[in-house]
Design an enzyme around this catalytic site. Sequence first.
Site, mmCIF file in Angstrom:
data_model
loop_
_atom_site.group_PDB
_atom_site.id
_atom_site.type_symbol
_atom_site.label_atom_id
_atom_site.label_comp_id
_atom_site.label_asym_id
_atom_site.label_seq_id
_atom_site.Cartn_x
_atom_site.Cartn_y
_atom_site.Cartn_z
ATOM 1 N N SER A 64 0.842 -1.111 0.122
ATOM 2 C CA SER A 64 -0.006 0.039 -0.280
ATOM 3 C C SER A 64 0.851 1.294 -0.053
ATOM 4 C CB SER A 64 -0.903 0.079 1.145
ATOM 5 O OG SER A 64 -1.908 -0.772 1.151
ATOM 6 N N LYS A 67 0.619 3.436 -2.892
ATOM 7 C CA LYS A 67 -0.780 4.171 -3.191
ATOM 8 C C LYS A 67 -0.284 5.799 -2.944
ATOM 9 C CE LYS A 67 -3.588 0.636 -1.237
ATOM 10 N NZ LYS A 67 -4.361 0.046 -0.094
ATOM 11 N N TYR A 191 -3.762 -2.588 -10.253
ATOM 12 C CA TYR A 191 -3.729 -2.612 -8.922
ATOM 13 C C TYR A 191 -2.681 -3.386 -8.317
ATOM 14 C CZ TYR A 191 -5.037 -2.634 -3.968
ATOM 15 O OH TYR A 191 -5.042 -2.540 -2.556
ATOM 16 N N TYR A 243 -4.862 3.669 8.162
ATOM 17 C CA TYR A 243 -6.305 3.046 8.202
ATOM 18 C C TYR A 243 -6.744 3.352 9.640
ATOM 19 C CZ TYR A 243 -3.756 0.792 4.530
ATOM 20 O OH TYR A 243 -2.845 0.433 3.355
ATOM 21 N N VAL A 261 1.279 -3.627 3.752
ATOM 22 C CA VAL A 261 0.999 -4.781 4.502
ATOM 23 C C VAL A 261 2.541 -5.711 4.411
ATOM 24 C CG1 VAL A 261 -1.487 -5.374 4.721
ATOM 25 C CG2 VAL A 261 -0.158 -6.056 2.608
HETATM 26 N N1 GLN Z 1 -2.206 -5.250 -2.052
HETATM 27 C C1 GLN Z 1 -2.736 -5.249 -0.848
HETATM 28 C C2 GLN Z 1 -4.288 -5.430 -0.717
HETATM 29 O O1 GLN Z 1 -4.963 -5.062 -1.521
HETATM 30 C C3 GLN Z 1 -2.433 -3.760 -0.038
HETATM 31 C C4 GLN Z 1 -2.844 -3.700 1.280
HETATM 32 C C5 GLN Z 1 -2.169 -3.014 2.152
HETATM 33 O O2 GLN Z 1 -0.961 -2.846 2.088
HETATM 34 N N2 GLN Z 1 -2.574 -2.579 3.267
HETATM 35 O O3 GLN Z 1 -4.733 -6.181 0.188
#
Ligand code: GLN
Length: 309
Positions: A64, A67, A191, A243, A261
């Site tokens: 993430s 992003k 994505y 989050y 993650v």
């Molecule tokens: N690619 C991961 C997902 O879509 C990204 C989530 C994350 O890093 N929090 O679940």
Amino acid sequence: MSKLNQVVTEIVEEMRAREDRGIVASYIPELGRVDPQNFGMTVIDAEGSLYSGGDCETPFSIQSISKVFTLTLALGKIGERLWERVGREPSGSPFNSIVQLEAEQGIPRNPFINAGAIAVTDVILSGSQPREALGEIIRFMQFLADDSSIIIDHTVAASEQQHRYRNSALANYMKSYGVLKNDVEKTLGVYFHHCAIAMSCRQLAMAARFLAHAGLNPATGCSIVIPDRARRINAVMLTCGHYDGSGEFAYRVGLPGKSGVGGGILAVAPGLASIAVWSPGLDAAGNSHLGRIALERLSQRMGWSIFGP
Ligand code: GLN
């Protein structure tokens, strides 16, 4: 030895020795194979000096954290109109939550929860093929980090693609409201692949220099975005970057930051430094457990919290 050098060295020593390491994400099976003992950290100050320790040269799945960079690209493409497709309020929900989407007509709360990031990816994909969109994203990362060796880990991307049920649900739901304009599978493919970019702490901290320095790459003087935009991307990182752990991160660290993650966290001390840490074990909100503690130590000892020393 400078204070920053000493602080980074001590943090790395402490983190490598700690036994509470969190839980490595396994819902993407390929990520579950990473050794939780890894710990790396890089800080780049305003003069461009690097302070690194531990496994700071080992590439990991940025997930993430990508992003932040897709948000930057999408704002570059359609400007403020992006905010018609995605909000900028903290969600107070887990990163892959679906509950708010129904109440809010398919408009995701912010660009950092999965639904929001998928909508942002859809903006980047419009007008091109998935391969071209991905090429644009990876070249942007290479340019920012000044490092052409950055690549996508296709094994991680395939692993996530195979287990895409939750993200497919989010994407299809948004498509039903017309929030996604492209083919759902194509948007999801882009994505998953940008989440699977592999970078080291050093490469990530290099790539984020423009956010710490009002949109400029301090090494070249090259403008990546205008100051106003850098400030606002940092604002969204502060409020939404972790989050439903964003409040806790602001309270403890006090810096704009974005987790992934894969166990990475990118953080920005405006005007002072760009920072990347990596420890694969996560806390209950899906944020790096030791990564957060390391950043808390750094910000406290350097007096870097944006809320005061
Ligand atoms: N690619 C991961 C997902 O879509 C990204 C989530 C994350 O890093 N929090 O679940």
